[in-house]
Design a protein around this motif. Structure first.
Motif, PDB file in Angstrom:
ATOM      1  N   TRP A  92     116.896  95.746   4.482  1.00  0.00           N
ATOM      2  CA  TRP A  92     115.644  95.240   3.919  1.00  0.00           C
ATOM      3  C   TRP A  92     115.908  94.105   2.932  1.00  0.00           C
ATOM      4  O   TRP A  92     114.976  93.391   2.546  1.00  0.00           O
ATOM      5  CB  TRP A  92     114.883  96.356   3.212  1.00  0.00           C
ATOM      6  CG  TRP A  92     114.127  97.294   4.083  1.00  0.00           C
ATOM      7  CD1 TRP A  92     114.427  98.609   4.343  1.00  0.00           C
ATOM      8  CD2 TRP A  92     112.904  97.043   4.793  1.00  0.00           C
ATOM      9  NE1 TRP A  92     113.480  99.165   5.165  1.00  0.00           N
ATOM     10  CE2 TRP A  92     112.534  98.236   5.459  1.00  0.00           C
ATOM     11  CE3 TRP A  92     112.086  95.921   4.938  1.00  0.00           C
ATOM     12  CZ2 TRP A  92     111.383  98.341   6.251  1.00  0.00           C
ATOM     13  CZ3 TRP A  92     110.941  96.019   5.723  1.00  0.00           C
ATOM     14  CH2 TRP A  92     110.605  97.215   6.366  1.00  0.00           C
ATOM     15  N   GLY A  93     117.161  93.951   2.494  1.00  0.00           N
ATOM     16  CA  GLY A  93     117.473  92.910   1.521  1.00  0.00           C
ATOM     17  C   GLY A  93     116.764  93.142   0.204  1.00  0.00           C
ATOM     18  O   GLY A  93     116.676  94.275  -0.280  1.00  0.00           O
ATOM     19  N   ASP A  94     116.225  92.056  -0.375  1.00  0.00           N
ATOM     20  CA  ASP A  94     115.526  92.192  -1.658  1.00  0.00           C
ATOM     21  C   ASP A  94     114.026  92.372  -1.488  1.00  0.00           C
ATOM     22  O   ASP A  94     113.276  92.331  -2.463  1.00  0.00           O
ATOM     23  CB  ASP A  94     115.815  90.987  -2.556  1.00  0.00           C
ATOM     24  CG  ASP A  94     115.340  89.661  -1.956  1.00  0.00           C
ATOM     25  OD1 ASP A  94     114.776  89.657  -0.841  1.00  0.00           O
ATOM     26  OD2 ASP A  94     115.549  88.618  -2.609  1.00  0.00           O
ATOM     27  N   PHE A  95     113.586  92.586  -0.246  1.00  0.00           N
ATOM     28  CA  PHE A  95     112.148  92.724  -0.025  1.00  0.00           C
ATOM     29  C   PHE A  95     111.557  93.935  -0.759  1.00  0.00           C
ATOM     30  O   PHE A  95     110.456  93.819  -1.324  1.00  0.00           O
ATOM     31  CB  PHE A  95     111.836  92.802   1.466  1.00  0.00           C
ATOM     32  CG  PHE A  95     110.381  92.577   1.781  1.00  0.00           C
ATOM     33  CD1 PHE A  95     109.826  91.310   1.721  1.00  0.00           C
ATOM     34  CD2 PHE A  95     109.559  93.638   2.124  1.00  0.00           C
ATOM     35  CE1 PHE A  95     108.475  91.099   1.994  1.00  0.00           C
ATOM     36  CE2 PHE A  95     108.214  93.445   2.393  1.00  0.00           C
ATOM     37  CZ  PHE A  95     107.669  92.171   2.329  1.00  0.00           C
ATOM     38  N   PRO A  96     112.226  95.095  -0.808  1.00  0.00           N
ATOM     39  CA  PRO A  96     111.652  96.214  -1.575  1.00  0.00           C
ATOM     40  C   PRO A  96     111.455  95.873  -3.049  1.00  0.00           C
ATOM     41  O   PRO A  96     110.417  96.223  -3.638  1.00  0.00           O
ATOM     42  CB  PRO A  96     112.688  97.333  -1.388  1.00  0.00           C
ATOM     43  CG  PRO A  96     113.354  97.014  -0.085  1.00  0.00           C
ATOM     44  CD  PRO A  96     113.435  95.512  -0.057  1.00  0.00           C
ATOM     45  N   GLU A  97     112.424  95.186  -3.642  1.00  0.00           N
ATOM     46  CA  GLU A  97     112.292  94.811  -5.052  1.00  0.00           C
ATOM     47  C   GLU A  97     111.126  93.837  -5.249  1.00  0.00           C
ATOM     48  O   GLU A  97     110.351  93.966  -6.214  1.00  0.00           O
ATOM     49  CB  GLU A  97     113.593  94.178  -5.550  1.00  0.00           C
ATOM     50  CG  GLU A  97     114.722  95.162  -5.807  1.00  0.00           C
ATOM     51  CD  GLU A  97     115.429  95.618  -4.536  1.00  0.00           C
ATOM     52  OE1 GLU A  97     116.275  96.523  -4.627  1.00  0.00           O
ATOM     53  OE2 GLU A  97     115.143  95.078  -3.445  1.00  0.00           O
ATOM     54  N   ASN A  98     111.004  92.885  -4.350  1.00  0.00           N
ATOM     55  CA  ASN A  98     109.895  91.928  -4.452  1.00  0.00           C
ATOM     56  C   ASN A  98     108.547  92.614  -4.254  1.00  0.00           C
ATOM     57  O   ASN A  98     107.559  92.267  -4.905  1.00  0.00           O
ATOM     58  CB  ASN A  98     110.078  90.806  -3.434  1.00  0.00           C
ATOM     59  CG  ASN A  98     111.279  89.930  -3.739  1.00  0.00           C
ATOM     60  OD1 ASN A  98     111.726  89.859  -4.893  1.00  0.00           O
ATOM     61  ND2 ASN A  98     111.819  89.271  -2.726  1.00  0.00           N
ATOM     62  N   LEU A  99     108.514  93.596  -3.360  1.00  0.00           N
ATOM     63  CA  LEU A  99     107.281  94.339  -3.120  1.00  0.00           C
ATOM     64  C   LEU A  99     106.910  95.178  -4.334  1.00  0.00           C
ATOM     65  O   LEU A  99     105.731  95.272  -4.709  1.00  0.00           O
ATOM     66  CB  LEU A  99     107.461  95.229  -1.887  1.00  0.00           C
ATOM     67  CG  LEU A  99     106.238  95.985  -1.387  1.00  0.00           C
ATOM     68  CD1 LEU A  99     105.141  95.024  -0.954  1.00  0.00           C
ATOM     69  CD2 LEU A  99     106.627  96.904  -0.220  1.00  0.00           C
ATOM     70  N   GLN A 100     107.903  95.768  -4.967  1.00  0.00           N
ATOM     71  CA  GLN A 100     107.647  96.557  -6.166  1.00  0.00           C
ATOM     72  C   GLN A 100     107.097  95.677  -7.287  1.00  0.00           C
ATOM     73  O   GLN A 100     106.134  96.037  -7.977  1.00  0.00           O
ATOM     74  CB  GLN A 100     108.944  97.250  -6.619  1.00  0.00           C
ATOM     75  CG  GLN A 100     108.739  98.424  -7.562  1.00  0.00           C
ATOM     76  CD  GLN A 100     108.604  98.020  -9.006  1.00  0.00           C
ATOM     77  OE1 GLN A 100     109.005  96.938  -9.405  1.00  0.00           O
ATOM     78  NE2 GLN A 100     108.011  98.891  -9.802  1.00  0.00           N
ATOM     79  N   GLN A 101     107.671  94.497  -7.437  1.00  0.00           N
ATOM     80  CA  GLN A 101     107.208  93.569  -8.465  1.00  0.00           C
ATOM     81  C   GLN A 101     105.790  93.091  -8.183  1.00  0.00           C
ATOM     82  O   GLN A 101     104.974  92.933  -9.093  1.00  0.00           O
ATOM     83  CB  GLN A 101     108.161  92.380  -8.568  1.00  0.00           C
ATOM     84  CG  GLN A 101     107.798  91.394  -9.668  1.00  0.00           C
ATOM     85  CD  GLN A 101     108.778  90.241  -9.751  1.00  0.00           C
ATOM     86  OE1 GLN A 101     109.664  90.089  -8.919  1.00  0.00           O
ATOM     87  NE2 GLN A 101     108.621  89.409 -10.770  1.00  0.00           N
ATOM     88  N   ALA A 102     105.499  92.862  -6.900  1.00  0.00           N
ATOM     89  CA  ALA A 102     104.178  92.341  -6.538  1.00  0.00           C
ATOM     90  C   ALA A 102     103.077  93.366  -6.697  1.00  0.00           C
ATOM     91  O   ALA A 102     101.956  93.025  -7.080  1.00  0.00           O
ATOM     92  CB  ALA A 102     104.211  91.838  -5.090  1.00  0.00           C
TER      93      ALA A 102
END
Length: 277
Positions: free
Chosen positions: A50-60
């Motif tokens: 998933w790469g950094d997509f989970p972190e970006n989703l959490q931030q968003a």
């Protein structure tokens, strides 16, 4: 751990579900009352892919993000091959309910990509789960198309003749188990009859379908099926300049679409804090 109990989630770890040990990553929300987005990976995916997509989703979104690798993928336990041709139904009907209970899922979304989107659909259609408030389906499969089989046959050749195996081995403890478990099932002639469209009629939460305009594994027929079968709202977002993996190929547009959908689907949830426009 007892699979019927609720565990305290550490940032990374393993869930013992039945005889399998499943790796996971947990991105805790800022608020304990926030919803959770459970991410279900593609047929060759894993926590790491998933790469950094989970972190970006959490931030968003401000939601808690739970990501896990199904058995046979990532650092999770291997599976016995060949996989049964109803492996996605088994994941949705037998495994995912135990995972949601084990992590103490209270409310939120399922976000699935490819195989993961199919698993999310089956779960939502088979379980009238009051905790579930929406589905995000990226490049879902409800039926098997010619383009799917052709692309999956082509990637088998690529796996056998290029450095693809070495690249995937970065993300899977047993890369042969991961690849052949997925590829072998999809290329089995009997798999052409696989069809989960019946579950769509029983989904009772809003759905967002995200489809790359150049998806090499499926056509807009998948979206048409969702609109034909569903009684729930179906929101379609075509991601230009993206193929089968819009979250990697067009992450900004994909993240914005999911953020907007999550904000609407979870708008009555006081624990959700979306990113300011």
């Amino acid at each position: 751990m007892n699979e019927n109990s609720t565990m305290t989630l550490t940032p990374t770890g393993f869930l013992d579900i039945g005889t399998a040990s499943l790796e996971y990553k947990w991105l805790a929300p800022a608020s304990a009352d926030a919803p959770t987005i459970v991410m279900l990976h593609e047929g060759l995916g894993s926590v790491g892919l998933w790469g950094d997509f989970p972190e970006n989703l959490q931030q968003a979104t401000g939601a808690g993000i739970f990501v896990y690798s199904r058995a046979g993928y990532g650092q999770s336990s291997p599976v016995t091959l060949p996989r049964p041709l109803d492996y996605m139904q088994r994941e949705a009907l037998d495994v995912l309910p135990k995972i949601l209970d084990a992590i103490g899922f209270k409310r939120g979304l399922l976000l699935g990509h490819s195989d993961g989107a199919s698993i999310a659909t089956i779960y939502a259609g088979a379980h009238q789960d009051h905790r579930l408030q929406g589905l995000v389906l990226m490049a879902p499969h409800f039926i098997v198309e010619d383009i799917s089989v052709a692309s999956i046959a082509a990637i088998k050749t690529t796996f056998e003749t290029t450095d693809l195996k070495a690249k995937l081995a970065r993300w899977h403890k047993d890369v042969d188990n991961a690849f052949h478990g997925w590829n072998g099932a999809w290329l089995d002639p009997k798999f052409r009859d696989w069809d989960i469209s019946e579950y769509l009629a029983y989904v009772r939460v809003p759905i967002m379908v995200l489809q790359g305009a150049a998806d090499q594994y499926g056509t807009l027929r998948q979206v048409e099926i969702a609109r034909e079968e569903c009684y729930c709202p179906v929101d379609l977002k075509i991601i230009s300049d993206a193929g089968h993996s819009p979250h990697r190929e067009a992450p900004g547009a994909t993240l914005d679409a999911i953020e907007q959908f999550a904000s609407a689907a979870l708008r009555d949830d006081q624990g959700l804090q979306v990113r300011a426009a």
